[in-house]
Motif scaffolding. Structure first.
Motif, PDB file in Angstrom:
ATOM      1  N   VAL A  95      16.636  33.100  30.633  1.00  0.00           N
ATOM      2  CA  VAL A  95      17.427  32.228  29.746  1.00  0.00           C
ATOM      3  C   VAL A  95      16.770  32.156  28.379  1.00  0.00           C
ATOM      4  N   LEU A  96      17.544  31.690  27.412  1.00  0.00           N
ATOM      5  CA  LEU A  96      16.976  31.341  26.116  1.00  0.00           C
ATOM      6  C   LEU A  96      16.925  29.823  26.056  1.00  0.00           C
ATOM      7  N   CYS A  97      15.830  29.288  25.557  1.00  0.00           N
ATOM      8  CA  CYS A  97      15.734  27.839  25.407  1.00  0.00           C
ATOM      9  C   CYS A  97      15.710  27.469  23.940  1.00  0.00           C
ATOM     10  N   CYS A  98      16.222  26.292  23.656  1.00  0.00           N
ATOM     11  CA  CYS A  98      16.128  25.784  22.297  1.00  0.00           C
ATOM     12  C   CYS A  98      16.280  24.279  22.398  1.00  0.00           C
ATOM     13  N   ASN A  99      16.220  23.591  21.261  1.00  0.00           N
ATOM     14  CA  ASN A  99      16.584  22.180  21.308  1.00  0.00           C
ATOM     15  C   ASN A  99      17.793  21.950  20.408  1.00  0.00           C
ATOM     16  N   CYS A 100      18.262  20.710  20.350  1.00  0.00           N
ATOM     17  CA  CYS A 100      19.512  20.424  19.625  1.00  0.00           C
ATOM     18  C   CYS A 100      19.483  20.933  18.189  1.00  0.00           C
ATOM     19  N   SER A 101      18.349  20.756  17.533  1.00  0.00           N
ATOM     20  CA  SER A 101      18.322  21.128  16.120  1.00  0.00           C
ATOM     21  C   SER A 101      18.223  22.634  15.907  1.00  0.00           C
ATOM     22  N   THR A 102      17.735  23.368  16.898  1.00  0.00           N
ATOM     23  CA  THR A 102      17.605  24.822  16.706  1.00  0.00           C
ATOM     24  C   THR A 102      18.739  25.607  17.356  1.00  0.00           C
ATOM     25  N   LEU A 103      19.709  24.895  17.901  1.00  0.00           N
ATOM     26  CA  LEU A 103      20.778  25.575  18.635  1.00  0.00           C
ATOM     27  C   LEU A 103      21.561  26.541  17.753  1.00  0.00           C
ATOM     28  N   VAL A 104      21.975  26.068  16.592  1.00  0.00           N
ATOM     29  CA  VAL A 104      22.787  26.921  15.710  1.00  0.00           C
ATOM     30  C   VAL A 104      22.041  28.193  15.342  1.00  0.00           C
ATOM     31  N   GLU A 105      20.778  28.012  15.010  1.00  0.00           N
ATOM     32  CA  GLU A 105      19.963  29.172  14.643  1.00  0.00           C
ATOM     33  C   GLU A 105      19.837  30.150  15.801  1.00  0.00           C
ATOM     34  N   THR A 106      19.647  29.583  16.986  1.00  0.00           N
ATOM     35  CA  THR A 106      19.524  30.425  18.181  1.00  0.00           C
ATOM     36  C   THR A 106      20.801  31.224  18.400  1.00  0.00           C
ATOM     37  N   LEU A 107      21.925  30.555  18.224  1.00  0.00           N
ATOM     38  CA  LEU A 107      23.196  31.239  18.426  1.00  0.00           C
ATOM     39  C   LEU A 107      23.373  32.375  17.428  1.00  0.00           C
ATOM     40  N   LYS A 108      22.885  32.156  16.224  1.00  0.00           N
ATOM     41  CA  LYS A 108      23.032  33.191  15.195  1.00  0.00           C
ATOM     42  C   LYS A 108      22.129  34.376  15.461  1.00  0.00           C
ATOM     43  N   SER A 109      20.908  34.098  15.940  1.00  0.00           N
ATOM     44  CA  SER A 109      19.935  35.189  16.032  1.00  0.00           C
ATOM     45  C   SER A 109      19.737  35.720  17.440  1.00  0.00           C
ATOM     46  N   MET A 110      20.496  35.227  18.406  1.00  0.00           N
ATOM     47  CA  MET A 110      20.214  35.617  19.791  1.00  0.00           C
ATOM     48  C   MET A 110      20.558  37.064  20.101  1.00  0.00           C
ATOM     49  N   ASP A 111      19.795  37.615  20.989  1.00  0.00           N
ATOM     50  CA  ASP A 111      20.094  38.949  21.494  1.00  0.00           C
ATOM     51  C   ASP A 111      20.181  38.828  23.016  1.00  0.00           C
ATOM     52  N   LEU A 112      21.407  38.692  23.504  1.00  0.00           N
ATOM     53  CA  LEU A 112      21.592  38.408  24.921  1.00  0.00           C
ATOM     54  C   LEU A 112      21.218  39.582  25.814  1.00  0.00           C
ATOM     55  N   SER A 113      21.113  40.754  25.212  1.00  0.00           N
ATOM     56  CA  SER A 113      20.775  41.915  26.044  1.00  0.00           C
ATOM     57  C   SER A 113      19.330  41.851  26.532  1.00  0.00           C
ATOM     58  N   THR A 114      18.548  40.962  25.916  1.00  0.00           N
ATOM     59  CA  THR A 114      17.167  40.844  26.371  1.00  0.00           C
ATOM     60  C   THR A 114      17.044  39.999  27.629  1.00  0.00           C
ATOM     61  N   LEU A 115      18.114  39.347  28.002  1.00  0.00           N
ATOM     62  CA  LEU A 115      18.048  38.498  29.191  1.00  0.00           C
ATOM     63  C   LEU A 115      18.067  39.335  30.455  1.00  0.00           C
ATOM     64  N   LYS A 116      17.174  39.002  31.364  1.00  0.00           N
ATOM     65  CA  LYS A 116      17.081  39.772  32.609  1.00  0.00           C
ATOM     66  C   LYS A 116      17.961  39.150  33.679  1.00  0.00           C
ATOM     67  N   PRO A 117      18.555  39.970  34.519  1.00  0.00           N
ATOM     68  CA  PRO A 117      19.384  39.425  35.601  1.00  0.00           C
ATOM     69  C   PRO A 117      18.534  38.596  36.571  1.00  0.00           C
ATOM     70  N   PHE A 118      19.161  37.594  37.124  1.00  0.00           N
ATOM     71  CA  PHE A 118      18.473  36.653  37.995  1.00  0.00           C
ATOM     72  C   PHE A 118      18.708  37.054  39.445  1.00  0.00           C
ATOM     73  N   PRO A 119      17.654  37.473  40.128  1.00  0.00           N
ATOM     74  CA  PRO A 119      17.876  37.912  41.514  1.00  0.00           C
ATOM     75  C   PRO A 119      18.240  36.728  42.407  1.00  0.00           C
ATOM     76  N   ARG A 120      18.997  36.971  43.436  1.00  0.00           N
ATOM     77  CA  ARG A 120      19.402  35.858  44.293  1.00  0.00           C
ATOM     78  C   ARG A 120      18.225  35.440  45.191  1.00  0.00           C
ATOM     79  N   GLY A 121      18.284  34.201  45.619  1.00  0.00           N
ATOM     80  CA  GLY A 121      17.270  33.699  46.541  1.00  0.00           C
ATOM     81  C   GLY A 121      17.467  34.345  47.897  1.00  0.00           C
ATOM     82  N   GLN A 122      16.469  34.262  48.761  1.00  0.00           N
ATOM     83  CA  GLN A 122      16.554  34.926  50.059  1.00  0.00           C
ATOM     84  C   GLN A 122      16.361  33.974  51.218  1.00  0.00           C
TER      85      GLN A 122
END
Lengths: 169, 104
Positions: free
Chosen positions: B62-89
């Motif tokens: 995931v990407l984390c941010c806080n309320c004040s940095t949300l807009v900036e995060t949305l502008k600069s995010m690169d979602l392709s860097t997010l890794k898939p989340f394996p399922r629990g077992q």
């Protein structure tokens, strides 16, 4: 309650038919969990031979962030219900994952053990949300459970007697 | 939206999810395979809720941010860097329990 119920149902999802009959103990204030449990059991009965399950309710032993001293009082009050219930059911296995409700039930089972009435295996699985610290229930039951399972390696390091199987929900 | 029974349908149709750090919300979203931005409000939150969000960020889910940095995060995010989340077992738990109880 909520997240705990979802997690515990996932834990149950791969258990064989030998784990029957199942008794679910809920806090009296918990509305959502009953729906989730019934839905789970209904789905389960589609593939596995229909087995018994029952829902039981006991007073909620602690509200979120309730003070320590008043929690002791409310937990003792819950024990007025959990002890007779545990005595009646004499479970072979107690599986719990952290809501305050589990503490009076486990204490009741321990009492039954001390009294030589029943030797119950207590298995505690700490919530997936707990990465670095244990919940209050976890801190208590770490010492009183037979098997204490954590889902993140940091906790395994901090609590060496725990069992780490990776993420199981 | 306030108290819908289930957000599952909305979740399935979403391309991006922005959520608070509640464990249920985070895990449900990740299991659905949706990119997730977690907005952390340290003033409102239990410390322990933060633990999961931070760990998920450390693991690249995931990407984390806080309320004040949300807009900036949305502008600069690169979602392709997010890794898939394996399922629990949960099957591992079943195996463990069978052994402990003595079921074959």
């Amino acid at each position: 309650t909520g997240g705990h119920t979802t997690e515990i149902l996932r834990l149950l999802s791969c258990l064989s038919e030998s784990y029957s009959p199942r008794h679910y103990i809920l806090a009296d204030s918990d509305k959502m969990s009953e729906v989730k449990i019934r839905s789970f059991e209904e789905k389960r009965s589609e593939t596995l031979s229909s087995s018994q399950f029952t829902l039981h309710r006991i007073p909620r032993s602690r509200e979120v962030r309730q003070s320590w001293t008043s929690s002791v009082v409310t937990t003792l009050y819950s024990m007025l219900y959990s002890f007779p219930l545990t005595y009646k059911l004499k479970p072979d296995l107690i599986l719990c994952n952290g809501p305050g409700t589990c503490v009076p039930v486990c204490i009741s089972a321990l009492l039954l053990r001390l009294l030589g009435i029943k030797r119950t295996i207590i298995v505690y699985v700490e919530s997936i949300c707990r990465v670095e610290t244990l919940s209050l229930s976890g801190k208590i039951l770490y010492y009183f459970s037979d098997y204490f399972i954590v889902q993140w390696p940091d906790l395994k390091e901090k609590y060496p007697k725990s069992v780490y199987l990776g993420r199981i929900v | 939206f306030r108290f819908k029974d289930s957000l599952a349908e909305d979740l399935r149709r979403a391309d991006l999810v922005i959520s608070h750090a509640g464990a249920g919300s985070c895990l449900e979203t990740l299991e659905e395979g949706k990119p997730l931005i977690v907005v952390i409000n340290e003033k409102l939150m239990n410390n322990h809720q933060l633990e999961l969000a931070k760990q998920l960020q450390r693991d690249g889910h995931v990407l984390c941010c806080n309320c004040s940095t949300l807009v900036e995060t949305l502008k600069s995010m690169d979602l392709s860097t997010l890794k898939p989340f394996p399922r629990g077992q949960p099957e591992k738990f079943a195996l463990f329990l069978d052994e402990v109880i003595g079921f074959q």
